[in-house]
Design an enzyme around this catalytic site. Structure first.
Site, PDB file in Angstrom:
ATOM      1  N   PRO A   2     145.577 -24.972 -39.498  1.00 51.98           N
ATOM      2  CA  PRO A   2     145.453 -25.961 -38.679  1.00 51.98           C
ATOM      3  C   PRO A   2     144.198 -27.051 -39.483  1.00 51.98           C
ATOM      4  O   PRO A   2     143.323 -26.758 -39.749  1.00 51.98           O
ATOM      5  CB  PRO A   2     145.265 -25.998 -37.407  1.00 51.98           C
ATOM      6  CG  PRO A   2     145.810 -24.180 -37.601  1.00 51.98           C
ATOM      7  CD  PRO A   2     145.661 -24.147 -38.918  1.00 51.98           C
ATOM      8  N   GLU A   3     144.495 -28.187 -39.843  1.00 51.99           N
ATOM      9  CA  GLU A   3     143.293 -29.071 -39.720  1.00 51.99           C
ATOM     10  C   GLU A   3     142.686 -29.648 -39.101  1.00 51.99           C
ATOM     11  O   GLU A   3     143.029 -29.555 -37.897  1.00 51.99           O
ATOM     12  CB  GLU A   3     143.531 -29.732 -40.833  1.00 51.99           C
ATOM     13  CG  GLU A   3     144.796 -29.442 -41.937  1.00 51.99           C
ATOM     14  CD  GLU A   3     144.544 -29.905 -43.375  1.00 51.99           C
ATOM     15  OE1 GLU A   3     144.459 -31.296 -43.917  1.00 51.99           O
ATOM     16  OE2 GLU A   3     145.448 -29.679 -43.954  1.00 51.99           O
ATOM     17  N   LYS A  52     136.751 -27.787 -38.314  1.00 48.29           N
ATOM     18  CA  LYS A  52     138.194 -26.847 -37.887  1.00 48.29           C
ATOM     19  C   LYS A  52     137.049 -25.521 -36.978  1.00 48.29           C
ATOM     20  O   LYS A  52     138.056 -24.752 -36.425  1.00 48.29           O
ATOM     21  CB  LYS A  52     138.636 -25.598 -39.309  1.00 48.29           C
ATOM     22  CG  LYS A  52     139.090 -26.956 -39.919  1.00 48.29           C
ATOM     23  CD  LYS A  52     139.918 -25.687 -41.077  1.00 48.29           C
ATOM     24  CE  LYS A  52     139.701 -27.018 -42.141  1.00 48.29           C
ATOM     25  NZ  LYS A  52     141.250 -25.970 -43.143  1.00 48.29           N
ATOM     26  N   ARG A 262     144.483 -21.705 -53.458  1.00 49.32           N
ATOM     27  CA  ARG A 262     146.109 -22.596 -52.613  1.00 49.32           C
ATOM     28  C   ARG A 262     146.216 -23.413 -53.434  1.00 49.32           C
ATOM     29  O   ARG A 262     145.777 -24.225 -54.894  1.00 49.32           O
ATOM     30  CB  ARG A 262     144.365 -23.566 -51.780  1.00 49.32           C
ATOM     31  CG  ARG A 262     143.713 -22.925 -50.884  1.00 49.32           C
ATOM     32  CD  ARG A 262     144.403 -22.151 -49.855  1.00 49.32           C
ATOM     33  NE  ARG A 262     145.902 -22.681 -48.885  1.00 49.32           N
ATOM     34  CZ  ARG A 262     144.996 -23.777 -47.652  1.00 49.32           C
ATOM     35  NH1 ARG A 262     143.885 -23.493 -47.049  1.00 49.32           N
ATOM     36  NH2 ARG A 262     145.878 -24.363 -47.491  1.00 49.32           N
TER      37      ARG A 262
END
Length: 280
Positions: A2-3, A52, A262
């Protein structure tokens, strides 16, 4: 993962549903049981997010610190007829004492009871958050302007900018025509300020809608006469998870490359490799 907009939405929801109300606190899974017992029956003062990281304020120098990590979820349920038995590995459960609302935390990387000083120490380690009115983009620029690391790496470094994840990174760089491997120190101050201002707008829209939409009006499905994006992430984007598909602007196939574990996504025409004039 989640950002930042997700955590800010969650903080707002927790504050609205549980703020200034007493709650029963438990840990059906058991891993948070001792800490849960220390705040069981307390009043939730509110919740706040930095990047976050989520902090739920229980007063008396007590905060529950949550970081969802890659797989965590914190589901808030309001206006329920009854609170159901927990399902799965519920690390933390909050139940409003009127029995009309509850929230379950599962799969989080961090769930810890901390003091104000410990919360402040966490906040001090992260960069400015575009979703906070008190954020100073100059702090991020001080790091970026001195670094030879790729801007694609720096944007994901939470000590540089808080809350940016893989989606916002890919989309921000596309919108500003910047190759993800361009060294941070080669950016100009004006470029960074424009990127920051864009992040503020995009991420606040994400808080409002719960969806990451990054395409400009002229590139929406309606404007282009194309089918809407079919992806469980939702939202209309330029390059994120569009490997091999045509760029909405120039038509060239979107590229992917792994950086720091990533995936990077970019358009080789719209985001050309940076060439230093000093080297030419």
């Amino acid at each position: 993962m989640p950002e930042g907009h997700t955590l800010h939405r969650l903080a707002r929801e927790i504050s609205e549903v549980f703020g200034d109300r007493q709650v029963r606190v438990g840990s059906p899974q058991g891993r948070f049981a001792d800490s849960a017992a220390r705040i069981d029956g307390a009043e939730v003062r509110g919740a706040d997010a930095w990047g976050k990281h989520l902090f739920i304020d229980f007063g008396d120098d007590r905060f529950v610190h949550v970081h969802l990590g890659l797989y965590g979820g914190f589901a808030v349920h309001d206006l329920v007829e009854e609170v159901p038995p927990p399902v799965g590995e519920v690390r933390l459960r909050l139940v409003r004492t009127d029995g009309k609302a509850y929230a379950d935390l599962r799969g989080a990387t961090t769930c810890a009871l901390v003091t104000t000083a410990e919360r402040d120490a966490v906040v001090a380690r992260i960069g400015p958050d575009p979703l906070r009115a008190d954020a100073d983009p100059a702090l991020a620029w001080a790091r970026i302007s001195r670094s030879s690391a790729p801007i694609g790496t720096l944007l994901m470094d939470q000590s540089v900018v808080a809350g940016v994840g893989n989606v916002y990174r890919a989309e921000l760089l596309f919108r500003h025509r910047i190759h993800p491997l361009r060294p941070g120190r080669t950016l100009r101050a004006g470029q960074w300020q424009a990127m920051w201002d864009d992040l503020v707008v995009l991420m606040n829209e994400g808080v409002r809608t719960g969806v990451i939409d990054t395409v400009r009006p002229e590139h929406t499905p309606e404007a282009m006469g194309r089918a809407p994006r079919a992806d469980d992430h939702g939202g209309e984007v330029y390059v994120y998870r569009r490997t091999g598909q045509p760029c909405h602007v120039c038509g060239r196939a979107v590229r992917t490359e792994v950086l720091g574990g990533r995936n990077l996504f970019w358009c080789t025409r719209c985001q050309p490799v940076f060439r230093s004039r000093a080297a030419s």
